[in-house]
Design an enzyme around this catalytic site. Structure first.
Site, short mmCIF file in Angstrom:
data_model
loop_
_atom_site.label_atom_id
_atom_site.label_comp_id
_atom_site.label_asym_id
_atom_site.label_seq_id
_atom_site.Cartn_x
_atom_site.Cartn_y
_atom_site.Cartn_z
N SER A 145 0.42 -2.07 4.55
CA SER A 145 0.91 -2.69 3.10
C SER A 145 -0.35 -3.22 2.48
O SER A 145 -1.38 -2.73 2.38
CB SER A 145 2.03 -3.48 3.41
N ASP B 239 8.63 5.84 3.54
CA ASP B 239 8.05 4.55 2.49
C ASP B 239 8.13 5.10 0.98
O ASP B 239 7.08 6.08 1.17
CB ASP B 239 6.77 4.06 3.03
N HIS C 27 7.91 2.05 5.99
CA HIS C 27 6.84 1.44 5.65
C HIS C 27 6.16 0.72 6.91
O HIS C 27 4.71 0.48 6.91
CB HIS C 27 7.25 0.40 4.80
#
Length: 522
Positions: free
Chosen positions: A177, A370, A439
């Site tokens: 991320s 994601d 994710h």
């Protein structure tokens, strides 16, 4: 061969040997002897706490260090960072790749797919104010990539002083991320300062270049079947997208002049791309899941409430040497840290990655489910990235890759494991996807992630490009039953062999006395 050369080689061997021996060393100040609810019999090495950096940093960074459970990789250390900005790396430790994982029912179990199979793993809550880390002043929380990387470089310098047995290790930095911002900046600082031997970085679903994400959101939704290209909704969202992209183009200083236009674009997508607009939305971290609007995935993963309660327990905080006078309870993500993290230099990260590619291997991997930091944006980023004198990948073909560690999934898919995703590697850069993953790839598919990152650390992707050998599925019988079946098979095989041998001898004896017929000449 000179004597000095031999002495240098001998010295290096001695240093590495001593380093491996010292890994079993206990540092009492940070040693964790026990944690509540940990499975009986767990004997892994664990140290955690702070390095007393307050004089320099006006705060301190919290770390958790798990020792390697594989003797072959005792001299490899992996740093893991979660994103945010302001999200704790305890997410990675207890929900993804650490040896101890927490269930939704607050049960702690041993994670057989932990990265401790590949080396020592160091989780760090950073920047200051994140997770169990703390800041003594408001200025300490004010951050951007430059200050954050300086703080982390100082932490790492002090870490190898406190744990000198790790100083000569082969180091890697991995994360996901917003760590797509952290990791390149930290890696550049570590290499330039020659703090440790950094040998590569791996970024999962990284927030690397804002324009790449905003530009490809609609393409991703179309590719996943959530939005129809050319529809009225597609055209309406395209108009909002244009305003967002314009604000990015006008941002010559690297700062968003009109950040609200991009926020509006994202919110409009989450609100409208739904069967029940305004009530439910797709989970932005895993589009195969739905969430109540406006959460849209912020309450995910489901284990978060249990993790918060577990880590906030006074007994657990005491066991981990948390400064309870500074941190009253664990918080997954700090809105204060996020709000005070400036966008300065965010737009330079792709150039930093290009510079790093001249020195170390880089892997960008993406869970395909994601939305927020999706693989389409990764492909766009790479196609526009210039490194080693060329732009993007030269070879357009990708290869399937297969999980070599995924014993459970091998059985699930039958004789062969299914391809886990696609992979492409050129000029020090590797791009990989993981199917049916979110994710947080290690959260969904820990064995597949273990196989992929193991190949990256070994710099040998051939181990995951070949289809695994066929798997024989043995019924769940008792040992005695299996033994009897094996013995019966051996006896049957022996009997058949004896019969065949007798028949052969008998036939041979019948025909030994015959003289072959000679062909008549023409």
């Amino acid at each position: 061969m000179s004597l000095s050369f031999l002495l240098r080689v001998a010295g290096l061997f001695f240093l590495q040997f001593n380093s491996a021996q010292a890994k079993s060393q206990v540092h009492e100040q940070w040693h964790v002897s026990s944690i509540p609810n940990v499975p009986a019999g767990y004997t892994g090495s664990l140290h955690s706490g702070y390095l007393n950096l307050t004089d320099k940093l006006e705060g301190d960074l919290f770390f958790t260090l798990y020792g390697s459970e594989n003797e072959v990789h005792q001299n490899r250390t992996i740093i893991w960072l979660n994103g945010g900005p302001g999200c704790s790396s305890e997410d990675g430790s207890m929900l993804e790749l650490g040896p101890l994982r927490l269930t939704n029912d607050s049960l702690v179990y041993y994670n057989a797919a932990s990265w401790v199979r590949l080396g020592n793993v160091l989780f760090v809550d950073q920047p200051m104010g994140t997770g169990f880390s703390f800041a003594d002043t408001r200025d300490a929380i004010l951050n951007d990539n430059e200050k954050m990387s300086n703080d982390f470089a100082y932490f790492l310098q002090e870490f190898v002083k406190a744990f000198p047995e790790y100083a000569t290790d082969t180091w890697y930095i991995a994360g996901e991320s917003f760590a797509g911002q952290y990791i390149p900046a930290i890696a550049k600082k570590v290499i330039d300062s020659d703090i440790v031997n950094l040998s590569g970085i791996a970024i999962g679903n990284g927030w690397i270049e804002p324009a790449s994400h905003y530009l490809t959101y609609l393409d991703y939704l179309v590719e996943r079947g959530l939005l129809e290209r050319g529809s009225a909704l597609f055209e309406a969202l395209t108009a909002v997208q244009a305003k967002c992209l314009m604000s990015l183009e006008q941002s010559a200083s690297g700062m968003l002049e009109d950040e609200n236009s991009c926020d509006k674009y994202l919110f409009d997508i989450l609100f409208s791309v739904s069967d029940k607009s305004g009530e439910f939305c797709f989970n932005m971290y895993d589009v195969t899941l739905t969430s109540p609007y406006p959460s849209c995935g912020m309450e995910w993963p489901l284990e978060l409430p249990a993790l918060t309660d577990f880590l906030s327990s006074p007994d657990v905080m005491k066991a981990l040497h948390v400064a309870s006078d500074k941190v009253s309870r664990w918080e997954e993500c700090s809105s204060l840290v996020s709000n005070f993290y400036a966008d300065t230099n965010v737009f330079r990260t792709r150039f930093t990655i290009a510079e790093l590619l001249e020195e170390i291997p880089v892997m960008l991997f993406y869970g395909e489910n994601d939305f927020l930091c999706n693989y389409v944006s990764g492909e766009f980023l790479i196609s526009n990235l210039e490194w080693s004198g060329k732009r993007g990948f030269e070879n357009a073909s990708n290869a399937d890759w297969y999980p070599r560690y995924s014993e459970a999934n091998t059985l699930e898919y039958g004789q062969y494991a299914a391809a886990a995703g696609i992979i492409h590697s050129e000029r020090n850069l590797t791009y990989a996807t993981i199917r049916n993953s979110s994710h947080m790839v290690p959260y969904d598919h820990p064995y597949e992630m273990l196989a992929l990152v193991s190949a990256f650390f070994d710099n040998d992707f051939s181990q995951i490009l070949m289809l695994p050998d066929p798997v024989t599925i043995v019924p769940n019988h008792s040992f005695l039953s299996i033994f009897l079946w094996v013995m019966a098979g051996i006896l049957a095989f022996s009997a058949i062999g004896a019969i065949c041998y007798y028949s052969y001898r008998h036939i041979r004896s019948r025909y030994d006395s015959y003289t072959p017929i000679q062909e008549e000449s023409a």
